[in-house]
Design a protein around this motif. Sequence first.
Motif, PDB file in Angstrom:
ATOM      1  N   PHE A 120       0.936  -1.189  -0.151  1.00 13.46           N
ATOM      2  CA  PHE A 120      -0.043  -0.015  -0.105  1.00 13.46           C
ATOM      3  C   PHE A 120       0.761   1.393  -0.180  1.00 13.46           C
ATOM      4  O   PHE A 120       1.971   1.326   0.661  1.00 13.46           O
ATOM      5  N   ASP A 121       0.461   2.124  -0.946  1.00 10.83           N
ATOM      6  CA  ASP A 121       1.141   3.400  -1.247  1.00 10.83           C
ATOM      7  C   ASP A 121       2.597   3.333  -1.004  1.00 10.83           C
ATOM      8  O   ASP A 121       3.631   3.929  -0.247  1.00 10.83           O
ATOM      9  N   LYS A 132       6.457   3.602  -2.264  1.00  8.40           N
ATOM     10  CA  LYS A 132       7.097   4.505  -3.124  1.00  8.40           C
ATOM     11  C   LYS A 132       8.867   4.134  -2.874  1.00  8.40           C
ATOM     12  O   LYS A 132       9.496   3.780  -2.076  1.00  8.40           O
ATOM     13  N   SER A 160       9.664   2.868   0.800  1.00  6.53           N
ATOM     14  CA  SER A 160       8.467   2.905   1.828  1.00  6.53           C
ATOM     15  C   SER A 160       7.233   2.161   1.379  1.00  6.53           C
ATOM     16  O   SER A 160       6.963   2.329   0.255  1.00  6.53           O
ATOM     17  N   THR A 161       6.623   1.282   2.354  1.00  5.80           N
ATOM     18  CA  THR A 161       5.470   0.622   2.050  1.00  5.80           C
ATOM     19  C   THR A 161       4.789   0.252   3.238  1.00  5.80           C
ATOM     20  O   THR A 161       5.167   0.181   4.357  1.00  5.80           O
ATOM     21  N   LEU A 165       0.421  -0.364   5.003  1.00  4.51           N
ATOM     22  CA  LEU A 165      -0.733   0.168   5.454  1.00  4.51           C
ATOM     23  C   LEU A 165      -1.019   0.301   7.290  1.00  4.51           C
ATOM     24  O   LEU A 165      -0.601   1.527   7.568  1.00  4.51           O
ATOM     25  N   ARG A 178       4.011   0.587   8.661  1.00  6.52           N
ATOM     26  CA  ARG A 178       4.733   1.371   7.613  1.00  6.52           C
ATOM     27  C   ARG A 178       6.048   1.026   7.848  1.00  6.52           C
ATOM     28  O   ARG A 178       6.885   1.026   8.711  1.00  6.52           O
ATOM     29  N   GLU A 214      10.063   1.088   6.241  1.00 12.45           N
ATOM     30  CA  GLU A 214      11.029   1.992   5.441  1.00 12.45           C
ATOM     31  C   GLU A 214      12.300   1.592   5.385  1.00 12.45           C
ATOM     32  O   GLU A 214      12.927   1.111   6.350  1.00 12.45           O
TER      33      GLU A 214
END
Length: 236
Positions: free
Chosen positions: A2-3, A5, A16-17, A19, A22, A24
């Motif tokens: 999720f999200d 980058k 970074s990933t 939900l 998090r 990093e």
Amino acid sequence: FFDLKAVLKSEAVEISTGLLQRNEYRIPKNKIQYIQWETNPLRKLSGYESATIKPSNSVGEVANKQAIEIPALRINESSYLATGVFPGAQKPESFIKGDPWAYARLYAIFGVIISTPLAGILYWQYSYPGLAILLLVALFAAYGYRYGQTVRIHYDENHVYILRGWLFPKRVILPSYKTQALKLSQNIILKRRKLGHLTFYTAAGSKTVRFLNKSEALEVYNSLIYSVEKYEGSWM
């Protein structure tokens, strides 16, 4: 993822990933030992592949136990990642190939192990028509031969590319100078067929390529050892 980058910076790759939790990672480029790309028929149809970055143990035990993966990369993004981490990375012209017949024999053995018990059960139930399951041996052998045709090692004094896989192709990029050790191994059967397995050891683990022509594998072995010995740059 999720999200997710993934940012390629001048000195590091930052990822970074997640939900609920998090995660990093910051991986210095000089700590990255090799990158492996994988795909499958569905991903290939969509034009995507996934990359796994393998750092050295010095980055930290936790980071190495987890797969530091960047999923769903386009081909041009994969090329950007390769050249961004390993400057000048490109597939060398010199290469050696795996022996497809050796892979066919190996997969045929797997086919015999799987199909023989099934053939016995089906023969007991349906008599001779049940033996048709033994055709699996030929299918396994055909798949092994096709897989063996894809096994290659491209190499020069700068980089090693390991390619293999048909339905699920993989490729690995490894700077030659990051090879910590090499092992060329044989058993009695491989000696008779003049074949061998070549293992590349790095600070992030090892990669083995099987069923190579012994004399060709020895040429790769000597060439890479020479490349490592004459390299004058920083290893990490």
